[in-house]
Design a protein around this motif. Sequence first.
Motif, PDB file in Angstrom:
ATOM      1  N   UNK A 322       0.834  -1.200   0.000  1.00 18.50           N
ATOM      2  CA  UNK A 322       0.000   0.000   0.000  1.00 18.50           C
ATOM      3  C   UNK A 322       0.872   1.255   0.000  1.00 18.50           C
ATOM      4  N   UNK A 323       0.382   2.270  -0.706  1.00 25.22           N
ATOM      5  CA  UNK A 323       1.061   3.555  -0.712  1.00 25.22           C
ATOM      6  C   UNK A 323       0.984   4.169   0.676  1.00 25.22           C
ATOM      7  N   UNK A 324       2.119   4.634   1.187  1.00 27.44           N
ATOM      8  CA  UNK A 324       2.136   5.277   2.501  1.00 27.44           C
ATOM      9  C   UNK A 324       3.030   6.513   2.439  1.00 27.44           C
ATOM     10  N   UNK A 325       3.021   7.339   3.474  1.00 30.34           N
ATOM     11  CA  UNK A 325       3.813   8.578   3.423  1.00 30.34           C
ATOM     12  C   UNK A 325       5.309   8.354   3.202  1.00 30.34           C
ATOM     13  N   UNK A 326       5.863   7.262   3.747  1.00 28.86           N
ATOM     14  CA  UNK A 326       7.300   7.013   3.578  1.00 28.86           C
ATOM     15  C   UNK A 326       7.629   6.714   2.120  1.00 28.86           C
ATOM     16  N   UNK A 327       6.800   5.896   1.454  1.00 25.79           N
ATOM     17  CA  UNK A 327       7.044   5.585   0.040  1.00 25.79           C
ATOM     18  C   UNK A 327       6.880   6.842  -0.808  1.00 25.79           C
ATOM     19  N   UNK A 328       5.845   7.614  -0.512  1.00 26.11           N
ATOM     20  CA  UNK A 328       5.647   8.863  -1.263  1.00 26.11           C
ATOM     21  C   UNK A 328       6.838   9.797  -1.081  1.00 26.11           C
ATOM     22  N   UNK A 329       7.311   9.934   0.154  1.00 28.27           N
ATOM     23  CA  UNK A 329       8.431  10.841   0.421  1.00 28.27           C
ATOM     24  C   UNK A 329       9.693  10.375  -0.299  1.00 28.27           C
ATOM     25  N   UNK A 330       9.892   9.067  -0.331  1.00 29.03           N
ATOM     26  CA  UNK A 330      11.083   8.545  -1.006  1.00 29.03           C
ATOM     27  C   UNK A 330      11.015   8.804  -2.513  1.00 29.03           C
ATOM     28  N   UNK A 331       9.841   8.613  -3.115  1.00 29.39           N
ATOM     29  CA  UNK A 331       9.688   8.866  -4.549  1.00 29.39           C
ATOM     30  C   UNK A 331       9.853  10.363  -4.855  1.00 29.39           C
ATOM     31  N   UNK A 332       9.208  11.205  -4.044  1.00 25.00           N
ATOM     32  CA  UNK A 332       9.277  12.641  -4.291  1.00 25.00           C
ATOM     33  C   UNK A 332      10.715  13.144  -4.165  1.00 25.00           C
ATOM     34  N   UNK A 333      11.448  12.653  -3.165  1.00 23.69           N
ATOM     35  CA  UNK A 333      12.828  13.101  -2.970  1.00 23.69           C
ATOM     36  C   UNK A 333      13.708  12.689  -4.139  1.00 23.69           C
ATOM     37  N   UNK A 334      13.418  11.551  -4.731  1.00 21.12           N
ATOM     38  CA  UNK A 334      14.267  11.060  -5.816  1.00 21.12           C
ATOM     39  C   UNK A 334      13.840  11.587  -7.173  1.00 21.12           C
ATOM     40  N   UNK A 335      12.535  11.588  -7.418  1.00 23.44           N
ATOM     41  CA  UNK A 335      12.023  11.858  -8.766  1.00 23.44           C
ATOM     42  C   UNK A 335      11.440  13.256  -8.896  1.00 23.44           C
ATOM     43  N   UNK A 336      10.707  13.699  -7.866  1.00 24.19           N
ATOM     44  CA  UNK A 336      10.106  15.033  -7.905  1.00 24.19           C
ATOM     45  C   UNK A 336       8.603  15.025  -8.048  1.00 24.19           C
ATOM     46  N   UNK A 337       8.031  14.049  -8.757  1.00 23.80           N
ATOM     47  CA  UNK A 337       6.573  13.990  -8.885  1.00 23.80           C
ATOM     48  C   UNK A 337       5.979  13.367  -7.622  1.00 23.80           C
ATOM     49  N   UNK A 338       4.645  13.438  -7.502  1.00 24.46           N
ATOM     50  CA  UNK A 338       3.964  12.970  -6.300  1.00 24.46           C
ATOM     51  C   UNK A 338       3.171  11.715  -6.637  1.00 24.46           C
ATOM     52  N   UNK A 339       3.450  10.637  -5.927  1.00 20.59           N
ATOM     53  CA  UNK A 339       2.661   9.417  -6.108  1.00 20.59           C
ATOM     54  C   UNK A 339       1.275   9.616  -5.496  1.00 20.59           C
ATOM     55  N   UNK A 340       0.244   9.305  -6.290  1.00 23.64           N
ATOM     56  CA  UNK A 340      -1.133   9.396  -5.809  1.00 23.64           C
ATOM     57  C   UNK A 340      -1.837   8.074  -6.065  1.00 23.64           C
ATOM     58  N   UNK A 341      -2.795   7.748  -5.200  1.00 20.81           N
ATOM     59  CA  UNK A 341      -3.647   6.594  -5.486  1.00 20.81           C
ATOM     60  C   UNK A 341      -4.389   6.858  -6.783  1.00 20.81           C
ATOM     61  N   UNK A 342      -4.618   5.802  -7.555  1.00 20.57           N
ATOM     62  CA  UNK A 342      -5.157   5.977  -8.902  1.00 20.57           C
ATOM     63  C   UNK A 342      -6.635   6.321  -8.911  1.00 20.57           C
ATOM     64  N   UNK A 343      -7.508   5.369  -8.658  1.00 20.21           N
ATOM     65  CA  UNK A 343      -8.928   5.623  -8.852  1.00 20.21           C
ATOM     66  C   UNK A 343      -9.738   4.471  -8.297  1.00 20.21           C
ATOM     67  N   UNK A 344     -10.984   4.747  -7.958  1.00 18.44           N
ATOM     68  CA  UNK A 344     -11.953   3.690  -7.693  1.00 18.44           C
ATOM     69  C   UNK A 344     -12.670   3.380  -8.996  1.00 18.44           C
ATOM     70  N   UNK A 345     -12.961   2.127  -9.221  1.00 16.13           N
ATOM     71  CA  UNK A 345     -13.706   1.785 -10.428  1.00 16.13           C
ATOM     72  C   UNK A 345     -13.874   0.293 -10.575  1.00 16.13           C
TER      73      UNK A 345
END
Length: 554
Positions: A322-345
């Motif tokens: 599951x996406x969590x703040x630590x994974x998001x922070x690691x991606x943002x620090x390395x890449x710059x974009x923000x990981x977001x949950x995709x969608x319900x459907x």
Amino acid sequence: MLSAPHTAADRLAAREAALARIRARQSESWPDDVAREFEYPAGAATMVDHLRHWAAVRPDSIAITFAGRDLTYAEYDEASDRFAGWLESVGVASGDRVGVHLPNCPEFPIAMLGILKLGAVHVPVNPIFKAFELQHELADAQVSVLLTAPDQRDLVDSVLAQTVVRVVATTADWDDIMAAPRAQPRPADPDALAALNYTGGTTGMPKGCEHTQRHMAYTAATATLATGTGLGDPSSVSMNFLPIFWIAGEDFGIIAPLLNGQRVVLLSRWDAAAVVDQIERYAVTGLVATVDNYLEILDLPDLDPAALRSLTSTLAVSFVTRLDPDIRARWRASVGSVLREASYGMTETHTADTFTLGFQDDDRDLHADPVFCGLPVPGTDILIVDDDGVPVPLGETGQIILRSPSILTRYLDNPQATADTIRDGWLHTGDVGKLDEWGALHYLARTKEMIKINGMSVFPSEVEALMRHHDGIEAISVVPRPDPDRGQVPVAFVVTASDGPDETELVAWAREHIATYKVPEVILVDALPMTATGKIRKGDLLERAAAATSGGAA
């Protein structure tokens, strides 16, 4: 708590009143980047009109990149015209069902658009299927012409006698198909049956969801707006490795890029190093992948984050990890974009019903109760109702019901399932969720029947129906078991005759006859636990499955 209205009119009035309150909350929290209204770039709600539009306006723009080869919009338009012409030459008419039984490759979208241009019905068929599943879908959809891969031809031939398929071609015949005269243009009907997308069912085998080009166009448009960009922006470049025979892959790998006249970099499979190389080479701006996929990228030993700087929209799907703040922070620090949950459907809604953009400040989306799915896309309404269909207060749990321009017209040849699912214009999902103070959806659980295996939906009833083809099975019940690597796995509790097969034999048989991801672990039992009224006690089996390590594990 609201009391249950006594009439249908009272119930509908309660829903409209609740919607007014919820829409007010949603308006207050609506992000500025997401437009509330839109117009289709081609001026019509069909995919055919958009392909013709971009072929005329941007003929030399790249539509599809695959394995280092580019297909322009002019070539895409001509190739799909020729596929439509070939279909005409083998007797396909408007309304006929044409199956596309291929993995990710350019021939798939070309065939799909050719089918739509002819007014025929596109039936995407999973190339992972084994014989039972393939036979069911071809027969149920009444597919008359099938495009498949050369290495699938023997499997297809083995089931033809039980279907109405009369013409089979493979991609080895592609040059001959492309030699057909171009079909003459005809008006595209946005509301005619255009596709049969199959979904798992809680009773028996998968059901065909009837979708139209209007459903496709609406989904493509609102999924685009959900990224914070306008329609028809040629600078956006998407990458898709999701299987395009699944409806989510169709959304992000075919119809959204097509509606916008954009390039899609189509991949046949996931390879983290190759993905990074192609993101840099083609300046990819948008990617949908699992959380585990993003972690694979971050764990590459020679990763150069600069190669990923073009990414502006990175949507994460929490299947296993599951996406969590630590994974998001690691991606943002390395890449710059923000990981977001995709969608319900779901397949019934064409899958892209909510958006999550604008809720990432201080990770408030990830700190909320899981799973945060965001606000409904423009034109879609979502309510949470109790067992009587009455809206519950914000923050309380209940069934998710949904109303949008993209819900299925009906289930193919299944009026009872249609009536049970679509009531008063609302799709009753069977999923459990809640709406928060922003009016945003939180998904709590699938129907208790569904098993999620590496993100793929499998229903116990489907596995049971397939396994019953084995003569040695007298009774069977399938339940999920948590698995740290795949999310869940199916476990089959099986009763056999005294001289019947053992667990290992049943698993081996299943591997031969059922798609690999559906193959269950098998536990032999003398009898299934039953209630006094003759129902299987699934709760007992769930506990036993969670505690068991089967010798017959798949």
